[in-house]
Scaffold this motif. Structure first.
Motif, PDB file in Angstrom:
ATOM      1  N   UNK A  13       0.819  -1.202   0.000  1.00  0.00           N
ATOM      2  CA  UNK A  13       0.000   0.000   0.000  1.00  0.00           C
ATOM      3  C   UNK A  13       0.855   1.255   0.000  1.00  0.00           C
ATOM      4  N   UNK A  14       0.236   2.399   0.232  1.00  0.00           N
ATOM      5  CA  UNK A  14       0.978   3.659   0.203  1.00  0.00           C
ATOM      6  C   UNK A  14       1.898   3.809   1.403  1.00  0.00           C
ATOM      7  N   UNK A  15       2.980   4.549   1.215  1.00  0.00           N
ATOM      8  CA  UNK A  15       3.884   4.837   2.328  1.00  0.00           C
ATOM      9  C   UNK A  15       3.203   5.792   3.299  1.00  0.00           C
ATOM     10  N   UNK A  16       3.592   5.730   4.565  1.00  0.00           N
ATOM     11  CA  UNK A  16       3.012   6.603   5.570  1.00  0.00           C
ATOM     12  C   UNK A  16       3.494   8.024   5.378  1.00  0.00           C
ATOM     13  N   UNK A  17       2.627   8.972   5.690  1.00  0.00           N
ATOM     14  CA  UNK A  17       2.952  10.391   5.609  1.00  0.00           C
ATOM     15  C   UNK A  17       2.686  11.034   6.963  1.00  0.00           C
ATOM     16  N   UNK A  18       3.337  12.155   7.266  1.00  0.00           N
ATOM     17  CA  UNK A  18       2.967  12.914   8.463  1.00  0.00           C
ATOM     18  C   UNK A  18       1.491  13.308   8.398  1.00  0.00           C
ATOM     19  N   UNK A  19       0.854  13.374   9.557  1.00  0.00           N
ATOM     20  CA  UNK A  19      -0.579  13.645   9.630  1.00  0.00           C
ATOM     21  C   UNK A  19      -0.827  14.988  10.299  1.00  0.00           C
ATOM     22  N   UNK A  20      -1.726  15.767   9.726  1.00  0.00           N
ATOM     23  CA  UNK A  20      -2.210  16.989  10.351  1.00  0.00           C
ATOM     24  C   UNK A  20      -3.587  16.687  10.931  1.00  0.00           C
ATOM     25  N   UNK A  21      -3.762  16.928  12.221  1.00  0.00           N
ATOM     26  CA  UNK A  21      -5.019  16.620  12.897  1.00  0.00           C
ATOM     27  C   UNK A  21      -5.526  17.868  13.602  1.00  0.00           C
ATOM     28  N   UNK A  22      -6.793  18.215  13.363  1.00  0.00           N
ATOM     29  CA  UNK A  22      -7.383  19.426  13.930  1.00  0.00           C
ATOM     30  C   UNK A  22      -8.621  19.061  14.755  1.00  0.00           C
ATOM     31  N   UNK A  23      -8.665  19.570  15.985  1.00  0.00           N
ATOM     32  CA  UNK A  23      -9.826  19.360  16.849  1.00  0.00           C
ATOM     33  C   UNK A  23      -9.907  20.479  17.871  1.00  0.00           C
ATOM     34  N   UNK A  67      -5.411   4.277  17.219  1.00  0.00           N
ATOM     35  CA  UNK A  67      -4.675   3.252  16.480  1.00  0.00           C
ATOM     36  C   UNK A  67      -5.208   3.014  15.070  1.00  0.00           C
ATOM     37  N   UNK A  68      -6.498   3.242  14.855  1.00  0.00           N
ATOM     38  CA  UNK A  68      -7.050   3.098  13.511  1.00  0.00           C
ATOM     39  C   UNK A  68      -7.057   4.423  12.752  1.00  0.00           C
ATOM     40  N   UNK A  69      -7.602   5.459  13.362  1.00  0.00           N
ATOM     41  CA  UNK A  69      -7.794   6.701  12.621  1.00  0.00           C
ATOM     42  C   UNK A  69      -6.467   7.360  12.246  1.00  0.00           C
ATOM     43  N   UNK A  70      -5.490   7.309  13.136  1.00  0.00           N
ATOM     44  CA  UNK A  70      -4.175   7.856  12.807  1.00  0.00           C
ATOM     45  C   UNK A  70      -3.533   7.071  11.657  1.00  0.00           C
ATOM     46  N   UNK A  71      -3.692   5.764  11.690  1.00  0.00           N
ATOM     47  CA  UNK A  71      -3.111   4.913  10.657  1.00  0.00           C
ATOM     48  C   UNK A  71      -3.737   5.210   9.289  1.00  0.00           C
ATOM     49  N   UNK A  72      -5.072   5.265   9.263  1.00  0.00           N
ATOM     50  CA  UNK A  72      -5.748   5.539   7.993  1.00  0.00           C
ATOM     51  C   UNK A  72      -5.342   6.905   7.433  1.00  0.00           C
ATOM     52  N   UNK A  73      -5.258   7.893   8.296  1.00  0.00           N
ATOM     53  CA  UNK A  73      -4.865   9.226   7.832  1.00  0.00           C
ATOM     54  C   UNK A  73      -3.434   9.235   7.318  1.00  0.00           C
ATOM     55  N   UNK A  74      -2.533   8.535   8.014  1.00  0.00           N
ATOM     56  CA  UNK A  74      -1.135   8.484   7.589  1.00  0.00           C
ATOM     57  C   UNK A  74      -0.975   7.785   6.247  1.00  0.00           C
TER      58      UNK A  74
END
Length: 313
Positions: A13-23, A67-74
């Motif tokens: 699959x795709x390589x992981x990328x840094x994630x920007x998270x806003x809340x 563990x799921x949402x961070x992974x999917x976003x990355x």
């Protein structure tokens, strides 16, 4: 705003990328009596990013399921996590008149997110113009899995109106249902009948869109008399195309998908969580028409695996 970098775990699959998270991103929601609060996470780079709505389990919030949402976003998804009214962070009183309709209000939350994607896209720095609105999926755990099912066609008996309405959304084309409720009727315990009336008569016959169902074979809940097998109903009772990942030894949190802290799960198992990460990512990319190689690899890897088994129809 925070950034995380998750190591790549799926070479196909795709390589992981840094994630920007806003809340929190706050959407006014007239008629809800509470504004809808969300977390939005997206890779810092890339274009044509598909959208994944995530519905939390009963009592959780936008802060759960890292563990799921961070992974999917990355790995390429714009992940949107609304906080539903049943969240402990909302503090809805036990006698609140909205409680019998919580299942419906959850679906309305998800539809509001889709209605307001322009605002949500603008809330994340650098995200504008990078989202593929034509590729939208949903995922959810426990109560959130049922919410996802409704978006895909599952029909529930409304305890207030006595009707089974079609509340599916054409914008959502695939889903992942994790540890999700099964058949109603005699399969329910008295506790479920009394406290969770929307579970009484689900109709899986209309749940026709593609979905991956994930169930643990040690998932014992006080809402069904059938034990862990009950959580496989969304696969067995719905039309194809569907896939079922059965996880050996997994309880309701499936090894720790609900959060990073040990106290958030009764069956901590990092390898199981990693398997769920890889398998769900591969499935979503396949179901949304992005690429099929990772899903083919996942199916082959799970033809025999000590952590679980995968079947499809």
């Amino acid at each position: 705003m925070s950034a995380t970098d998750t190591p790549a775990a799926n070479p196909a699959g795709p390589a992981a990328a840094p994630v920007v998270s806003v809340k929190p991103v706050v959407l006014p929601a007239p008629g809800r009596a509470e504004d809808l609060r969300l977390r939005i996470s997206a890779p810092a780079t890339g274009v044509g990013l598909p959208v994944l709505l995530f519905s939390h389990g009963y009592g959780s919030s936008l802060d759960g399921y890292g563990p799921l949402t961070d992974y999917w976003a990355a790995h390429g998804f714009v992940v949107i996590q609304p906080t539903h009214l049943d969240s402990r962070t909302v503090g809805l009183p036990e006698d609140d008149p909205r409680r019998p309709g919580l299942w419906r209000r959850r679906v309305q939350d998800m539809k509001l997110v889709l209605d307001r994607l322009d605002e949500l896209e603008a809330a994340v720095p650098g995200l504008a113009g990078r989202v593929d609105r034509g590729r939208v999926a949903a995922a959810g755990h426990s109560f959130g899995g049922q919410t996802t099912g409704v978006l895909l066609g599952l029909r529930l008996l409304d305890p207030e109106s006595g009707a089974k309405e079609d509340l599916s959304d054409a914008r959502v084309t695939a889903g992942v249902l994790l540890a999700t409720a099964g058949r109603g009727g005699a399969d329910l315990t008295p506790f479920a009948v009394q406290n969770l009336p929307w579970l009484k008569a689900p109709d899986f016959g209309y749940l026709a869109k593609p979905a991956l169902v994930i169930a643990g074979d040690k998932d014992e809940l006080p809402i069904s008399v059938r034990g862990p097998e009950w959580m496989t109903d969304p696969y067995h009772l719905s039309p194809a195309p569907k896939s079922l990942l059965t996880l050996y030894g997994a309880e309701h949190s499936l090894g720790g998908i609900t959060g990073y802290e040990i106290r958030e799960t009764t069956d901590e198992h990092p390898e199981r969580v990693a398997l769920i990460q890889r398998t769900t990512l591969a499935y979503l990319r396949h179901a949304l028409g992005i690429e099929d190689a990772s899903w083919t690899a996942a199916q082959e890897a799970l033809s025999w695996n000590e952590l679980g088994r995968l079947e499809s129809k």
